[in-house]
Design an enzyme around this catalytic site. Sequence first.
Site, PDB file in Angstrom:
ATOM      1  N   SER A 125     -46.296  15.170 -65.525  1.00  0.00           N
ATOM      2  CA  SER A 125     -44.956  15.733 -65.617  1.00  0.00           C
ATOM      3  C   SER A 125     -44.509  15.801 -67.063  1.00  0.00           C
ATOM      4  O   SER A 125     -44.910  14.964 -67.889  1.00  0.00           O
ATOM      5  CB  SER A 125     -44.006  14.822 -64.833  1.00  0.00           C
ATOM      6  OG  SER A 125     -42.676  15.155 -65.101  1.00  0.00           O
ATOM      7  N   TYR A 149     -40.160   6.156 -63.132  1.00  0.00           N
ATOM      8  CA  TYR A 149     -41.010   7.280 -62.701  1.00  0.00           C
ATOM      9  C   TYR A 149     -41.879   7.761 -63.866  1.00  0.00           C
ATOM     10  O   TYR A 149     -43.106   7.892 -63.742  1.00  0.00           O
ATOM     11  CB  TYR A 149     -40.137   8.418 -62.152  1.00  0.00           C
ATOM     12  CG  TYR A 149     -40.905   9.696 -61.919  1.00  0.00           C
ATOM     13  CD1 TYR A 149     -41.881   9.770 -60.914  1.00  0.00           C
ATOM     14  CD2 TYR A 149     -40.684  10.826 -62.709  1.00  0.00           C
ATOM     15  CE1 TYR A 149     -42.604  10.939 -60.710  1.00  0.00           C
ATOM     16  CE2 TYR A 149     -41.403  11.994 -62.503  1.00  0.00           C
ATOM     17  CZ  TYR A 149     -42.357  12.048 -61.514  1.00  0.00           C
ATOM     18  OH  TYR A 149     -43.069  13.208 -61.315  1.00  0.00           O
ATOM     19  N   LYS A 153     -46.107   7.841 -64.529  1.00  0.00           N
ATOM     20  CA  LYS A 153     -46.922   9.028 -64.874  1.00  0.00           C
ATOM     21  C   LYS A 153     -47.692   8.780 -66.172  1.00  0.00           C
ATOM     22  O   LYS A 153     -48.851   9.191 -66.307  1.00  0.00           O
ATOM     23  CB  LYS A 153     -46.023  10.264 -64.978  1.00  0.00           C
ATOM     24  CG  LYS A 153     -45.497  10.741 -63.638  1.00  0.00           C
ATOM     25  CD  LYS A 153     -46.604  11.389 -62.805  1.00  0.00           C
ATOM     26  CE  LYS A 153     -46.246  11.470 -61.347  1.00  0.00           C
ATOM     27  NZ  LYS A 153     -47.320  11.968 -60.486  1.00  0.00           N
TER      28      LYS A 153
HETATM   29  N1  LIG Z   1     -41.619  18.821 -58.032  1.00  0.00           N
HETATM   30  C1  LIG Z   1     -41.411  18.495 -59.296  1.00  0.00           C
HETATM   31  O1  LIG Z   1     -40.355  18.771 -59.859  1.00  0.00           O
HETATM   32  C2  LIG Z   1     -42.489  17.776 -60.084  1.00  0.00           C
HETATM   33  C3  LIG Z   1     -42.442  17.826 -61.482  1.00  0.00           C
HETATM   34  C4  LIG Z   1     -43.438  17.157 -62.194  1.00  0.00           C
HETATM   35  C5  LIG Z   1     -44.449  16.465 -61.539  1.00  0.00           C
HETATM   36  N2  LIG Z   1     -44.449  16.421 -60.173  1.00  0.00           N
HETATM   37  C6  LIG Z   1     -45.514  15.659 -59.507  1.00  0.00           C
HETATM   38  O2  LIG Z   1     -46.209  16.538 -58.648  1.00  0.00           O
HETATM   39  C7  LIG Z   1     -46.677  15.853 -57.491  1.00  0.00           C
HETATM   40  C8  LIG Z   1     -46.230  16.573 -56.254  1.00  0.00           C
HETATM   41  O3  LIG Z   1     -44.822  16.689 -56.268  1.00  0.00           O
HETATM   42  P1  LIG Z   1     -44.041  17.475 -55.124  1.00  0.00           P
HETATM   43  O4  LIG Z   1     -42.833  18.055 -55.769  1.00  0.00           O
HETATM   44  O5  LIG Z   1     -44.962  18.339 -54.375  1.00  0.00           O
HETATM   45  O6  LIG Z   1     -43.567  16.236 -54.232  1.00  0.00           O
HETATM   46  P2  LIG Z   1     -43.544  16.097 -52.648  1.00  0.00           P
HETATM   47  O7  LIG Z   1     -42.799  14.845 -52.351  1.00  0.00           O
HETATM   48  O8  LIG Z   1     -43.073  17.354 -52.015  1.00  0.00           O
HETATM   49  O9  LIG Z   1     -45.089  15.903 -52.315  1.00  0.00           O
HETATM   50  C9  LIG Z   1     -45.729  14.661 -52.387  1.00  0.00           C
HETATM   51  C10 LIG Z   1     -46.493  14.480 -51.102  1.00  0.00           C
HETATM   52  O10 LIG Z   1     -47.138  13.219 -51.144  1.00  0.00           O
HETATM   53  C11 LIG Z   1     -46.959  12.574 -49.908  1.00  0.00           C
HETATM   54  N3  LIG Z   1     -47.020  11.131 -50.167  1.00  0.00           N
HETATM   55  C12 LIG Z   1     -46.094  10.340 -50.765  1.00  0.00           C
HETATM   56  N4  LIG Z   1     -46.522   9.075 -50.818  1.00  0.00           N
HETATM   57  C13 LIG Z   1     -47.753   9.046 -50.237  1.00  0.00           C
HETATM   58  C14 LIG Z   1     -48.700   8.027 -49.995  1.00  0.00           C
HETATM   59  N5  LIG Z   1     -48.457   6.748 -50.342  1.00  0.00           N
HETATM   60  N6  LIG Z   1     -49.857   8.365 -49.403  1.00  0.00           N
HETATM   61  C15 LIG Z   1     -50.106   9.637 -49.031  1.00  0.00           C
HETATM   62  N7  LIG Z   1     -49.238  10.649 -49.228  1.00  0.00           N
HETATM   63  C16 LIG Z   1     -48.075  10.363 -49.836  1.00  0.00           C
HETATM   64  C17 LIG Z   1     -45.613  13.042 -49.373  1.00  0.00           C
HETATM   65  O11 LIG Z   1     -45.514  12.958 -47.959  1.00  0.00           O
HETATM   66  C18 LIG Z   1     -45.590  14.494 -49.869  1.00  0.00           C
HETATM   67  O12 LIG Z   1     -46.139  15.375 -48.911  1.00  0.00           O
HETATM   68  C19 LIG Z   1     -46.145  14.425 -57.624  1.00  0.00           C
HETATM   69  O13 LIG Z   1     -47.170  13.637 -58.169  1.00  0.00           O
HETATM   70  C20 LIG Z   1     -44.995  14.562 -58.606  1.00  0.00           C
HETATM   71  O14 LIG Z   1     -44.785  13.377 -59.319  1.00  0.00           O
HETATM   72  C21 LIG Z   1     -43.517  17.084 -59.436  1.00  0.00           C
END
Ligand SMILES: NC(=O)c1ccc[n+]([C@@H]2O[C@H](COP(=O)([O-])OP(=O)(O)OC[C@H]3O[C@@H](n4cnc5c(N)ncnc54)[C@H](O)[C@@H]3O)[C@@H](O)[C@H]2O)c1
Length: 337
Positions: A125, A149, A153
Site C-alpha cells: 500500500s 496497519y 505492510k
Molecule cells: N482497498 C484498498 O484501498 C487497499 C489499498 C492498499 C492496499 N490494499 C491491500 O490489498 C489487499 C486486498 O484489499 P481489499 O480492498 O480487496 O480488501 P477486502 O477486505 O475486500 O479483501 C480481503 C479479503 O481477505 C479475506 N480475509 C481477511 N482475513 C483473512 C484471513 N485471516 N484468512 C483468509 N482470508 C481473509 C476477506 O474475507 C476478504 O475477502 C489487502 O492486503 C489490503 O491491505 C487495499
Amino acid sequence: MAVILLTGGAGYVGSHACVALAAAGHSPVLFDDFSNAREDVPDRLARLTGAPVPCYRGDVRDPAALGRVLAAQNPDAVMHFAALKAVGESMDRPLDYMAVNIAGLVTLLGAMEAAGLRRLVYSSSATVYGVPDVTPTPESAPRRAVNPYGFTKIKGEEILEQLAASDPRWAVGVLRYFNPAGAHESAMIGEDPSGRPNNLVPLIARVAAGQLRRLEVFGDDYSTPDGTGVRDYIHVMDLAEGHRLSVERLLAGAPGHVLNLGTGRGHSVLEVLAAYGRAVGRELPYRVVPRRPGDVPVYCADPARAEAELGFRARRDLDEICRSSWAWVRGQAARRA
Ligand SMILES: NC(=O)c1ccc[n+]([C@@H]2O[C@H](COP(=O)([O-])OP(=O)(O)OC[C@H]3O[C@@H](n4cnc5c(N)ncnc54)[C@H](O)[C@@H]3O)[C@@H](O)[C@H]2O)c1
C-alpha cells in the site's frame, strides 16, 4: 497459462484480479475465510468468467488449510490479498492486524515453501510511505509506519525482502496500491464495505444512495487548486491488470519487483464528488469540516517504474471510476430490494 492461487480472492481487489486473470486465460483459485466478503462472490465470478472458480474456505493463519489447497490445486504462483485493511480499526485492534497481516503472511510463506512454490505477488500500500516528503512519490521514498496497519505492510515487505535475499529462488512482486476505486463494468462485483466505509468513493456512494446525508470534506484550505486534498485514484480493473502483468513477469522468470500502482494524476475531494454527481445525474451535498491530523495536501504515485518494468499504465479515468461504482451500488440495492 497458469494456475494462480488468490488468498483473499473473494474480496474487493482479489475478485477483480480473478476476472483479469481468467480473461487472460489463467486459472484463478480462491482461498478466503469470508470475514469481509459475501458468500455469493465465487458464483458471481463463475458467471462473469464463464467457468467455475474453485474456492477454498480457510484462514491464512491455518497452515493445514493452506497445505490442502496447495496440494489439491498445485498453483504456479500466489497473489496474497488476504489482510485486514482499515487504518482506524488497526489502532483499536493492533494485535489482530499483526496476527492476520504479519503472522498470516509468514504462515503462507511457510506453506508455499513446503510445497516448493516460490512466486508471490504481495498487496502492499501507499500507506508504507507514511507522510511522504515528495509527491509524486517514487518507490525509493523512505518507508515510515504512521499506524499499525501501515506497520504491518512495511513488516510484510521486509519479511519478503529477507526471504528473497536468503534464497534467490523466491520471486516476489510487491505492489503498492494508491487508492483503488470503481468496479467491474458488469456491475456484478465491486466494493462492498460492511459498516461505515473508510474510503472516499464508497462514502460518496452512500451519499448518492441516500444512506448518508452529505459528504464531510476534511479541510478546504490546503495548498491545492480548490483547497481540498488531492489523491491518486486508480480504477480497480487497472489495478487488476497490474497484478496480471506482475505475476506474468514472475512466471517468465523475472527476479521480483517493488512497484507503485497508481495513475500519477491526482484529483481533489471536490473533483471526485463532482464526477460522482455527473454519474448520478445530480449534484451531491457536502459540508466542510476541520482538517484531519496527519493528512497531506497532495499524495500521488510516481508510476514510471511500473510502466518501465511491466508496461503498466492505468487507462481508466475518474469518470469511469464513478460510473462503474454507481452502477455497482445501484445494482446491489436492486438485488437487495
Ligand atoms: N482497498 C484498498 O484501498 C487497499 C489499498 C492498499 C492496499 N490494499 C491491500 O490489498 C489487499 C486486498 O484489499 P481489499 O480492498 O480487496 O480488501 P477486502 O477486505 O475486500 O479483501 C480481503 C479479503 O481477505 C479475506 N480475509 C481477511 N482475513 C483473512 C484471513 N485471516 N484468512 C483468509 N482470508 C481473509 C476477506 O474475507 C476478504 O475477502 C489487502 O492486503 C489490503 O491491505 C487495499
